[in-house]
Design a protein around this motif. Structure first.
Motif, PDB file in Angstrom:
ATOM      1  N   VAL A 213       1.039  -1.215  -0.073  1.00  0.00           N
ATOM      2  CA  VAL A 213      -0.083  -0.052   0.009  1.00  0.00           C
ATOM      3  C   VAL A 213       0.795   1.349  -0.156  1.00  0.00           C
ATOM      4  N   ALA A 214       1.936   1.347   0.874  1.00  0.00           N
ATOM      5  CA  ALA A 214       2.795   2.318   0.906  1.00  0.00           C
ATOM      6  C   ALA A 214       3.388   2.567  -0.437  1.00  0.00           C
ATOM      7  N   LEU A 215       3.835   1.489  -1.147  1.00  0.00           N
ATOM      8  CA  LEU A 215       4.483   1.834  -2.547  1.00  0.00           C
ATOM      9  C   LEU A 215       3.373   2.098  -3.431  1.00  0.00           C
ATOM     10  N   GLY A 216       2.248   1.616  -3.364  1.00  0.00           N
ATOM     11  CA  GLY A 216       1.197   2.189  -4.251  1.00  0.00           C
ATOM     12  C   GLY A 216       0.869   3.809  -4.163  1.00  0.00           C
ATOM     13  N   ILE A 217       0.904   4.113  -2.980  1.00  0.00           N
ATOM     14  CA  ILE A 217       0.678   5.527  -2.447  1.00  0.00           C
ATOM     15  C   ILE A 217       1.530   6.350  -3.255  1.00  0.00           C
ATOM     16  N   VAL A 218       2.821   6.129  -3.047  1.00  0.00           N
ATOM     17  CA  VAL A 218       4.143   6.817  -3.472  1.00  0.00           C
ATOM     18  C   VAL A 218       3.829   6.779  -4.917  1.00  0.00           C
ATOM     19  N   LEU A 219       3.461   5.791  -5.550  1.00  0.00           N
ATOM     20  CA  LEU A 219       3.437   5.988  -6.851  1.00  0.00           C
ATOM     21  C   LEU A 219       2.359   6.681  -7.532  1.00  0.00           C
ATOM     22  N   LEU A 220       1.252   6.348  -6.660  1.00  0.00           N
ATOM     23  CA  LEU A 220       0.215   7.218  -7.127  1.00  0.00           C
ATOM     24  C   LEU A 220       0.463   8.583  -6.953  1.00  0.00           C
ATOM     25  N   ALA A 221       0.942   9.200  -5.900  1.00  0.00           N
ATOM     26  CA  ALA A 221       1.338  10.599  -5.534  1.00  0.00           C
ATOM     27  C   ALA A 221       2.297  11.087  -6.730  1.00  0.00           C
ATOM     28  N   SER A 222       3.288  10.135  -7.050  1.00  0.00           N
ATOM     29  CA  SER A 222       4.260  10.598  -8.113  1.00  0.00           C
ATOM     30  C   SER A 222       3.328  10.841  -9.489  1.00  0.00           C
ATOM     31  N   ALA A 223       2.459  10.006  -9.780  1.00  0.00           N
ATOM     32  CA  ALA A 223       1.857  10.076 -10.880  1.00  0.00           C
ATOM     33  C   ALA A 223       0.965  11.226 -11.041  1.00  0.00           C
ATOM     34  N   VAL A 224       0.303  11.333  -9.953  1.00  0.00           N
ATOM     35  CA  VAL A 224      -0.861  12.587  -9.712  1.00  0.00           C
ATOM     36  C   VAL A 224      -0.006  13.839  -9.764  1.00  0.00           C
TER      37      VAL A 224
ATOM     38  N   LEU B  69      11.294  11.931  -5.292  1.00  0.00           N
ATOM     39  CA  LEU B  69      10.166  12.871  -5.622  1.00  0.00           C
ATOM     40  C   LEU B  69      10.493  14.248  -4.915  1.00  0.00           C
ATOM     41  N   VAL B  70      10.856  14.137  -3.559  1.00  0.00           N
ATOM     42  CA  VAL B  70      11.201  15.277  -2.668  1.00  0.00           C
ATOM     43  C   VAL B  70      12.403  16.105  -3.505  1.00  0.00           C
ATOM     44  N   LEU B  71      13.539  15.113  -3.891  1.00  0.00           N
ATOM     45  CA  LEU B  71      14.775  15.951  -4.399  1.00  0.00           C
ATOM     46  C   LEU B  71      14.494  16.663  -5.790  1.00  0.00           C
ATOM     47  N   TYR B  72      13.588  15.861  -6.357  1.00  0.00           N
ATOM     48  CA  TYR B  72      13.027  16.383  -7.775  1.00  0.00           C
ATOM     49  C   TYR B  72      12.712  17.878  -7.593  1.00  0.00           C
ATOM     50  N   THR B  73      11.752  17.865  -6.707  1.00  0.00           N
ATOM     51  CA  THR B  73      11.042  18.912  -6.352  1.00  0.00           C
ATOM     52  C   THR B  73      12.011  20.038  -5.715  1.00  0.00           C
ATOM     53  N   VAL B  74      12.945  19.621  -4.885  1.00  0.00           N
ATOM     54  CA  VAL B  74      13.871  20.845  -4.379  1.00  0.00           C
ATOM     55  C   VAL B  74      14.876  21.104  -5.621  1.00  0.00           C
ATOM     56  N   VAL B  75      15.399  20.408  -6.473  1.00  0.00           N
ATOM     57  CA  VAL B  75      16.421  20.544  -7.562  1.00  0.00           C
ATOM     58  C   VAL B  75      15.649  20.553  -8.661  1.00  0.00           C
ATOM     59  N   PHE B  76      15.962  21.807  -9.363  1.00  0.00           N
ATOM     60  CA  PHE B  76      15.454  22.146 -10.916  1.00  0.00           C
ATOM     61  C   PHE B  76      16.745  21.937 -11.672  1.00  0.00           C
ATOM     62  N   ALA B  77      16.666  20.970 -12.313  1.00  0.00           N
ATOM     63  CA  ALA B  77      18.015  20.818 -13.331  1.00  0.00           C
ATOM     64  C   ALA B  77      17.731  20.077 -14.615  1.00  0.00           C
ATOM     65  N   HIS B  78      18.419  20.284 -15.616  1.00  0.00           N
ATOM     66  CA  HIS B  78      18.173  19.890 -16.970  1.00  0.00           C
ATOM     67  C   HIS B  78      19.293  18.894 -17.165  1.00  0.00           C
TER      68      HIS B  78
END
Lengths: 285, 670
Positions: A51-62, A149-158
């Motif tokens: 369930v935890a994995l599901g929530i994380v994946l869902l949060a990431s997708a949404v 996901l947290v790091l992606y949000t904190v760091v904006f890089a191409h």
């Protein structure tokens, strides 16, 4: 036909057949057969992790889109910094090693090999009578995604292909534009740090080393494939060396955390006991 | 921007000195001075996925500047974010991007781009913060001057701008568009990415439907319900720019590139098609005296069924000048169309269908620019004049709801209306059956009669202002058919006037019932979609990497048109050392334009010095690109792409800059 549908179809075909072959060779027909009986109770036992994995994946997708906006507005603009840090390393990798055969190989590894690498351990640990390893694997996946996901949000890089198109070719997408249809569904171009391809592959590798007694054949395969995936991220011009190092750190951290969260004792309610897995598990701590 | 080296170490040293020697006075004299820091500039531009060319310009500038000793860092960001930083927040050092006009434009465009009066405003209004008395004067003068006089003023203006370099023009790109002829034809007659290009398209009739190609029938079945057999065509476009799926606000500069889609949603009074002024939402206009336009409106409806009235037009102009409509103490001008609205002194609705414009003493050609802003419905935008808030909290008293609104349900009067959109994925428009272009196509019988009218009404505006002279001299407007006022000015606002002045090729258009824009992750994927028959054309920048790909796709081809959206390097002249025109001049000469055109654009561009190079008739000889392929004013300091470091440093030293021991440019704290 829609490029996405065709690429997903090919993906299912490749990964399905690889799972079949590796399942028979690594797990063995007997265990695979037994797996069928134990499937539901084992999955039930690790339900919270699933369930935890599901929530994380869902949060990431949404939430990916809105988090991307947050990242754009408030994140740290790191492209220039990362480039200043490592310079032309990825360009050097491409200038030194790129040949058409390797490009085909690494493109294949980056998409098909990677998905196989992530799905096989799930099957393999599900075939074990004790669910400790399976539980840890699922938790580690969830941690990878959540922290990523947290790091992606904190760091904006191409990535390098986006910053220096004059020196780094976007090999994957130039040769297989339909792969881009797939990756753009599951990823944003501005999410490069850390490399989740690297972190999840290294996570699998770490588990493969820890369970080498259970699945001796899997360890070298995982070592080969995950090293290939890690190299592919840079060879194809998608990730910086910095992202890869960040990914490795994330992987090791996630595995360590997963071991802290899931004790072998949690499995006490299980009727079967498998000393070897328990030994492998405790050996890793 | 400036990094202090070893400040803490220095302080520690000072502390020791104070304690040991105690000569406070001397320490004060030394430590009281700010130490020069090492300069570091940031270049903002888009990643290669979104714009393959800009990043290459930024890379060349950064590398050559590094070689000279000026530290530069490139940061990549989406176009939306880039625009936000540059146009709204003015929070940048240097940016690389494209200008907002795709088609050759009147020199008056430079007015809002470089006039110092706009330096504090947001949007494409002087984002450089450039201020120069001489330039301001020339900008005002070119508005009133006519004929040869204007030509010489514009020449002088360009020379001044090229000399002061608030921005460095790099090259005019060839707009590359991948297209399929299968279902629509007429690509490439105009800029395919312009509203004229889209409206000029012809549907290939029902032949395409009969062949039953699966890709086509897929697109068509959705609209079958409408019952029109030949008209159920969907034009499929593919873009890498997702902003059109999120925002349809015509006055939001961070979301608009050329404003093509908002031009399909909102009509202007007049459209320029090259030198031809087409009466659009205005059926006709009349210059009753040199400073007054009297505009007659066509019979038109908003997408919600309300009639378009003269009050809406009057409201629009007042609103663009102050989007708060007086709700806030200081006016909040719209961040777009400021150059055009600054021409207008007042707008009054005379009756339901007549509007009177008081414009300053400007030439006719410049005056017409005042009529080229999107007309907005008062009943929708009046409600957006309050100060923008987030959860009831005022962030910034200088922003109104109108400016920040995504305009999710755009009510315009234009030829297309919005149907549905999925953010970051796709957007669908459908044809507005009530639009005068559609009606013009239906009035089959009247067409021949109207055609003669049409020819006389299409005023051709020549640069030399000969037509202007007659208009402004003959204030009585007797016999001046240029504006088409004499025929259509009186009373035939309704009925057959729906076709008056509309060129044949726009009648009955658009040729597509629906317009669908799909977002692709990169230019290569976009070209692939056209190649695979999933789309009719690409609608965003294509890099040269995608060109060879197109060769492999049998049914698709490439259309190339010279764009006026020049690539440029913009400097924030509010910040030192970019405030120094000499410094900007040295940066400009670190750019090897011909090399960039060869390597980055792979020849699909023309290097230039003047922002008006797309209309060569305006460019004086001294600013034309020279025969030997060098910049006429700021030639590249170096050879074969390698910058001559010593020559560049000498120029900087001459301008008063100094270099540290490590060869780095020093700068006093700015």
């Amino acid at each position: 036909m829609n490029p996405l549908v065709s690429v997903v179809g090919r993906l299912a075909l490749w990964v399905g057949s690889m799972l079949l072959v590796a399942g028979v060779a690594v797990i063995g027909p007997r265990r695979l057969y037994e797996l069928w009986d134990g499937l539901v109770p084992r999955l039930w036992r690790i339900r919270y992790s699933l369930v935890a994995l599901g929530i994380v994946l869902l949060a990431s997708a949404v939430g990916r889109g809105s988090l991307q906006t947050v990242s754009e507005l408030f994140g740290l603009q790191m492209t220039g910094f990362i480039y200043a840090l490592e310079g032309n390393f990825v360009a050097w990798v491409q200038a030194t090693f790129v040949v058409p055969e390797l490009t085909i190989y690494f493109s294949w590894v980056y998409v098909y090999g990677y998905v196989f690498l992530l799905s096989f351990p799930f099957l393999a640990y599900l075939a074990l009578p004790r669910t400790t390893m399976l539980n840890r694997l699922v938790i580690a996946y969830a941690l990878n995604y959540a922290i990523g996901l947290v790091l992606y949000t904190v760091v904006f890089a191409h990535g390098p292909r986006n910053l220096m198109p004059d020196m780094v070719t976007s090999l994957l997408f130039t040769h297989n534009p339909d792969f881009m249809a797939l990756t753009s569904e599951v990823n944003e171009a501005a999410n490069v740090f850390p490399s989740l391809h690297t972190s999840l592959s290294v996570t699998v590798l770490t588990f493969a080393v820890l369970t080498r007694r259970e699945y001796p054949l899997w360890t070298p395969i995982a070592a080969w494939l995950s090293t290939s995936v890690v190299v592919a991220t840079m060879y194809l011009g998608i990730h910086w060396l910095t992202d890869v190092i960040g990914g490795i750190a994330l992987a090791l951290g996630s595995v360590a955390l997963a071991y802290r969260i899931v004790d072998p004792d949690d499995d006490a309610e299980s009727p079967e006991t498998d000393r070897e897995v328990a030994a492998a598990g405790s050996g890793g701590e | 921007m400036t990094r202090q080296i070893g400040r803490r170490k220095a302080l520690a040293g000072v502390g020791t000195a104070v304690l040991s020697a105690g000569c406070i006075g001397r320490v004060r004299n030394i430590a009281g001075r700010d130490r020069p820091g090492q300069l570091s500039l940031e270049i903002n531009t888009m990643p290669a996925d979104n714009d393959p060319n800009g990043i290459r310009i930024a890379r060349q500038l950064a590398e050559n500047a590094e070689a000279v000793g000026i530290e530069m860092q490139i940061n990549t960001m989406s176009l939306r974010d880039l625009r936000r930083r540059v146009l709204l927040n003015h929070n940048f050092d240097i940016y690389v991007g494209q200008f907002r006009e795709a088609e050759p434009f009147d020199p008056d465009v430079l007015y809002s781009l470089t006039h110092s009066r706009f330096g504090a405003e947001t949007g494409w209004q002087n984002p450089f913060g450039f201020a120069d008395f001489g330039v301001d004067e020339l900008l005002s003068e070119q508005r009133t001057a006519e004929g040869d006089r204007r030509r010489s003023v514009v020449s002088e203006l360009q020379e001044a701008l090229v000399d002061r370099q608030p921005f460095t023009v790099v090259a005019f790109p060839d707009a590359l568009t991948a297209i399929r002829d299968e279902r629509f034809e007429g690509w490439g007659a105009q800029q395919p990415l312009s509203i004229e290009g889209l409206l000029g398209l012809e549907h290939r009739g029902s032949s395409g439907d009969e062949t039953g190609d699966d890709a086509e029938t897929d697109g068509d079945t959705e609209t079958d319900g409408d019952g029109d057999e030949a008209d159920t065509a969907t034009l499929e476009l593919v873009t890498t720019d997702q902003r059109v799926t999120e925002n349809w606000n015509p006055i939001a500069p961070e979301y608009r590139r050329y404003g093509t889609f908002t031009s399909l949603l909102y009509d202007q009074l007049v459209r320029m098609d090259g030198d031809e002024a087409i009466p659009w939402l205005a059926a006709a206009w009349e210059r009753s005296d040199p400073e007054t336009f009297e505009v007659t409106l066509r019979d038109a409806q908003w997408h919600d069924g309300e009639p378009v009235s003269a009050d809406d037009v009057a409201f629009t102009y007042e609103f663009l000048g102050d989007t708060s409509m007086g709700n806030v103490e200081a006016p909040v001008p719209a961040p777009r169309f400021r150059g055009r609205t600054s021409l207008v002194q007042s707008v009054t609705a005379v009756d339901d269908a007549t509007v009177r414009f008081e414009i300053g003493d400007v030439s006719r050609r410049v005056g017409l620019r005042a009529l080229q802003v999107p007309i907005l419905p008062e009943h929708v935008w009046r409600e957006r004049t309050s100060v923008a808030t987030i959860a009831g909290f005022e962030f910034d008293g200088e922003t109104t709801e109108a400016v920040v609104s995504n305009n999710e349900n755009p009510v315009g009067s234009g030829p297309m209306r919005l149907v549905e959109a999925t953010a970051e994925e796709s957007v669908v428009f459908e044809r507005n059956a009530e639009h005068f272009l559609v009606r013009a196509g239906q009035d089959g019988g009247v067409e021949t009669e109207a055609e003669t009218g049409g020819e006389t009404t299409n005023a051709t505006v020549s640069d030399d202002g000969t037509t202007n002279m007659t208009t402004s001299d003959g204030a009585t407007n007797g016999g001046t058919t240029n504006d088409g006022t004499t025929e259509s000015g009186d009373g035939d606002v309704t009925g057959s006037s729906s076709i008056d002045g509309i060129p044949e090729r726009f009648r009955g258009k658009p040729a597509f019932e629906r317009l669908r824009v799909e977002v692709a992750p990169s230019d290569i994927a976009a070209v692939q979609a056209v190649g695979d028959g999933l789309a009719d054309a690409t609608f965003s920048n294509l890099g040269p990497d995608s060109v060879p790909r197109l060769g492999r796709e049998a049914d698709a081809r490439l259309v190339s048109t010279r764009s006026a959206a020049f690539y440029h390097i913009g400097y924030n002249t509010r910040r030192a050392p970019l405030s120094n025109p000499r410094f900007r001049g040295v940066l400009a000469s670190l750019i090897d334009k011909p090399l960039l055109v060869d390597e980055a654009f792979e020849g699909y561009a023309q290097p230039a010095a003047s922002p008006l190079a797309a209309s060569p008739e305006w460019v004086p000889e001294g600013l034309q690109w020279s025969e030997d392929d060098t910049d006429p004013v700021h030639p590249f300091l170096g050879e074969d792409g390698a910058v001559d470091v010593e020559a560049a440093r000498d120029e900087l030293r001459e301008a008063g800059y100094r270099f540290g021991e490590n060869g780095r440019l020093l700068s006093r704290d700015q």
